[in-house]
Design a protein around this motif. Structure first.
Motif, PDB file in Angstrom:
ATOM      1  N   ASN A  55      78.772  49.670  12.123  1.00 57.60           N
ATOM      2  CA  ASN A  55      79.849  50.622  11.896  1.00 57.60           C
ATOM      3  C   ASN A  55      80.430  50.385  10.498  1.00 57.60           C
ATOM      4  N   TYR A  56      80.070  51.243   9.542  1.00 55.12           N
ATOM      5  CA  TYR A  56      80.516  51.059   8.166  1.00 55.12           C
ATOM      6  C   TYR A  56      81.991  51.380   7.971  1.00 55.12           C
ATOM      7  N   HIS A  57      82.593  52.065   8.930  1.00 53.88           N
ATOM      8  CA  HIS A  57      84.035  52.318   8.843  1.00 53.88           C
ATOM      9  C   HIS A  57      84.819  51.015   8.975  1.00 53.88           C
ATOM     10  N   ALA A  58      84.203  49.998   9.532  1.00 59.59           N
ATOM     11  CA  ALA A  58      84.851  48.690   9.620  1.00 59.59           C
ATOM     12  C   ALA A  58      84.758  47.930   8.296  1.00 59.59           C
ATOM     13  N   ILE A  59      83.857  48.360   7.424  1.00 56.30           N
ATOM     14  CA  ILE A  59      83.667  47.691   6.132  1.00 56.30           C
ATOM     15  C   ILE A  59      84.342  48.471   5.011  1.00 56.30           C
ATOM     16  N   ARG A  98      87.129  46.776   3.508  1.00 54.10           N
ATOM     17  CA  ARG A  98      87.877  46.274   4.662  1.00 54.10           C
ATOM     18  C   ARG A  98      89.379  46.140   4.461  1.00 54.10           C
ATOM     19  N   ARG A  99      90.017  47.210   4.079  1.00 51.70           N
ATOM     20  CA  ARG A  99      91.466  47.257   3.928  1.00 51.70           C
ATOM     21  C   ARG A  99      92.003  46.308   2.850  1.00 51.70           C
ATOM     22  N   ALA A 115      77.551  41.890   5.529  1.00 56.59           N
ATOM     23  CA  ALA A 115      78.039  43.244   5.770  1.00 56.59           C
ATOM     24  C   ALA A 115      77.963  44.071   4.486  1.00 56.59           C
ATOM     25  N   TRP A 116      78.407  43.515   3.394  1.00 52.54           N
ATOM     26  CA  TRP A 116      78.392  44.254   2.133  1.00 52.54           C
ATOM     27  C   TRP A 116      76.964  44.577   1.708  1.00 52.54           C
ATOM     28  N   ARG A 117      76.065  43.607   1.804  1.00 49.92           N
ATOM     29  CA  ARG A 117      74.681  43.822   1.387  1.00 49.92           C
ATOM     30  C   ARG A 117      74.016  44.915   2.218  1.00 49.92           C
TER      31      ARG A 117
END
Length: 64
Positions: free
Chosen positions: A2-6, A21-22, A54-56
């Motif tokens: 879920n990319y909305h979490a990143i 991430r905010r 996650a970023w990669r």
């Protein structure tokens, strides 16, 4: 994943740019650092709140 979490978008933060991430680190900031020659290791060292996996995954799927 879920990319909305990143990647988040908050109108009052960094002029509404996409942020990680905010945090106050924008996607543009990271891409600019990479384009300027910084390595992933250097970016992660400078921004310890970022996580590598996650970023990669996001970067590979959307930009490379």
């Amino acid at each position: 994943m879920n990319y909305h979490a990143i990647i988040t978008l908050e109108p009052g933060k960094r002029s509404g740019k996409l942020c990680i991430r905010r945090m106050r680190i924008t996607v543009y900031d990271i891409l600019e650092y990479l384009a300027g020659g910084m390595t992933e290791a250097e970016i992660l060292e400078d921004f310890s709140e970022l996580t590598c996996n996650a970023w990669r995954r996001w970067l590979t799927r959307h930009w490379i």
